[in-house]
Motif scaffolding. Sequence first.
Motif, PDB file in Angstrom:
ATOM      1  N   ILE A   7       0.867  -1.184   0.000  1.00 49.96           N
ATOM      2  CA  ILE A   7       0.000   0.000   0.000  1.00 49.96           C
ATOM      3  C   ILE A   7       0.898   1.226   0.000  1.00 49.96           C
ATOM      4  O   ILE A   7       1.632   1.460   0.974  1.00 49.96           O
ATOM      5  CB  ILE A   7      -0.930   0.002   1.241  1.00 49.96           C
ATOM      6  CG1 ILE A   7      -1.874  -1.210   1.189  1.00 49.96           C
ATOM      7  CG2 ILE A   7      -1.729   1.310   1.340  1.00 49.96           C
ATOM      8  CD1 ILE A   7      -2.716  -1.413   2.427  1.00 49.96           C
ATOM      9  N   MET A   8       0.889   1.945  -1.085  1.00 52.52           N
ATOM     10  CA  MET A   8       1.680   3.173  -1.225  1.00 52.52           C
ATOM     11  C   MET A   8       3.164   2.963  -0.873  1.00 52.52           C
ATOM     12  O   MET A   8       3.767   3.747  -0.146  1.00 52.52           O
ATOM     13  CB  MET A   8       1.108   4.287  -0.330  1.00 52.52           C
ATOM     14  CG  MET A   8      -0.379   4.478  -0.453  1.00 52.52           C
ATOM     15  SD  MET A   8      -0.809   5.266  -2.010  1.00 52.52           S
ATOM     16  CE  MET A   8      -0.593   6.978  -1.556  1.00 52.52           C
ATOM     17  N   ALA A  73      -6.927   3.283   2.359  1.00 49.37           N
ATOM     18  CA  ALA A  73      -6.055   3.326   1.169  1.00 49.37           C
ATOM     19  C   ALA A  73      -5.954   1.934   0.540  1.00 49.37           C
ATOM     20  O   ALA A  73      -5.990   1.792  -0.684  1.00 49.37           O
ATOM     21  CB  ALA A  73      -4.673   3.849   1.545  1.00 49.37           C
ATOM     22  N   LEU A  77      -6.978   0.967  -3.278  1.00 50.27           N
ATOM     23  CA  LEU A  77      -5.978   0.425  -4.206  1.00 50.27           C
ATOM     24  C   LEU A  77      -6.250  -1.027  -4.617  1.00 50.27           C
ATOM     25  O   LEU A  77      -5.506  -1.597  -5.412  1.00 50.27           O
ATOM     26  CB  LEU A  77      -4.582   0.500  -3.559  1.00 50.27           C
ATOM     27  CG  LEU A  77      -4.006   1.906  -3.460  1.00 50.27           C
ATOM     28  CD1 LEU A  77      -2.850   1.952  -2.477  1.00 50.27           C
ATOM     29  CD2 LEU A  77      -3.538   2.389  -4.835  1.00 50.27           C
ATOM     30  N   SER A 233      -4.003  10.769  -2.640  1.00 50.32           N
ATOM     31  CA  SER A 233      -2.830  10.173  -3.316  1.00 50.32           C
ATOM     32  C   SER A 233      -3.109   8.717  -3.666  1.00 50.32           C
ATOM     33  O   SER A 233      -2.709   8.246  -4.738  1.00 50.32           O
ATOM     34  CB  SER A 233      -1.594  10.182  -2.420  1.00 50.32           C
ATOM     35  OG  SER A 233      -1.329  11.443  -1.959  1.00 50.32           O
ATOM     36  N   ALA A 234      -3.787   7.994  -2.751  1.00 44.97           N
ATOM     37  CA  ALA A 234      -4.103   6.585  -3.021  1.00 44.97           C
ATOM     38  C   ALA A 234      -5.021   6.478  -4.233  1.00 44.97           C
ATOM     39  O   ALA A 234      -4.823   5.613  -5.102  1.00 44.97           O
ATOM     40  CB  ALA A 234      -4.750   5.946  -1.797  1.00 44.97           C
ATOM     41  N   GLU A 237      -3.011   7.104  -7.319  1.00 48.72           N
ATOM     42  CA  GLU A 237      -2.158   5.934  -7.574  1.00 48.72           C
ATOM     43  C   GLU A 237      -2.974   4.842  -8.280  1.00 48.72           C
ATOM     44  O   GLU A 237      -2.528   4.229  -9.241  1.00 48.72           O
ATOM     45  CB  GLU A 237      -1.617   5.438  -6.230  1.00 48.72           C
ATOM     46  CG  GLU A 237      -0.782   4.179  -6.270  1.00 48.72           C
ATOM     47  CD  GLU A 237       0.576   4.381  -6.911  1.00 48.72           C
ATOM     48  OE1 GLU A 237       1.085   5.509  -6.863  1.00 48.72           O
ATOM     49  OE2 GLU A 237       1.082   3.395  -7.500  1.00 48.72           O
ATOM     50  N   LYS A 238      -4.185   4.648  -7.782  1.00 55.15           N
ATOM     51  CA  LYS A 238      -5.088   3.647  -8.374  1.00 55.15           C
ATOM     52  C   LYS A 238      -5.358   4.004  -9.844  1.00 55.15           C
ATOM     53  O   LYS A 238      -5.296   3.147 -10.728  1.00 55.15           O
ATOM     54  CB  LYS A 238      -6.389   3.628  -7.563  1.00 55.15           C
ATOM     55  CG  LYS A 238      -7.542   2.911  -8.205  1.00 55.15           C
ATOM     56  CD  LYS A 238      -7.601   1.486  -7.754  1.00 55.15           C
ATOM     57  CE  LYS A 238      -8.880   0.834  -8.209  1.00 55.15           C
ATOM     58  NZ  LYS A 238      -8.689  -0.561  -8.468  1.00 55.15           N
TER      59      LYS A 238
END
Length: 244
Positions: A7-8, A73, A77, A233-234, A237-238
């Motif tokens: 995760i991240m 998050a 994701l 941000s998550a 990112e996804k």
Amino acid sequence: MRVRKEIMGVGFDDLTLEEAVAVGETLAAGPDFSYVVTPNPEIVNMARQSPDYQRVINQAALVLPDGIGVIHAGRILGTPLKERVPGIDFAAGLLTRMAQTGGRLFLLGAKPGVAEQAGQRLCEQYPGLCLCGTHHGYFTDDAAVVQTIRQAQPDVVFVCLGAPKQELWMARFGPETGAHLMAGLGGVLDVFAGNVKRAPQAWQKLGLEWCYRLLHQPSRLGRMAKLPLFLVSAAREKGRREKA
Ligand code: UDP
């Protein structure tokens, strides 16, 4: 075989609290040195900005999701974790087992006097636990602290120096102390000492522990304001992964 979910940039162990405590107990009884980290979104963000810190986090024997933001998050994701495993609950689970086996505990961190006070309360709460030493967290002589821990011969050390200091300290100095297991636990000594109150269980279950802490320690607002950005941000990112 344990499953780590990324995760991240941080690989989290996908364990329930009970499973995590069982692994911790095994590590504490083992011959080697291991350390546990309990990243919240703030720590994950710091790791994203520093490859060295990220390596220290990911090389831990146990990486536990302390913070509802990490759980959210993970869902965003597509790498959902079983549950949140707060560092303080992991510590309490380990203490229960150590009290049964006469395990030796060292407390490192917080302002002078706090670790002693926390230790006293923990010994009352967990009869059978052996508190073998304490040291405050505002030291400059690392070698002297390593020596103090070595002489106390603990099985487990709770390292409560705040992030990123505690994780870097465990990775750098932990193996020299002779301890079997160290856990980086942020502000838990303040809670164990009775100086800071934890959110009531209902708030914890609703994932609102952060909100309770903010109401009682408004100075944390600056730190917490970054949390919604973590989820943004998550989501980004996804989106990036879906495009790739
Ligand atoms: N602390 C310490 N040494 C330092 C800086 C901080 O022992 O050089 C302690 C501080 O007194 C507090 C803990 O580390 O007990 C960090 O608490 P914080 O609330 O920041 O941690 P969190 O629970 O949010 O991770």
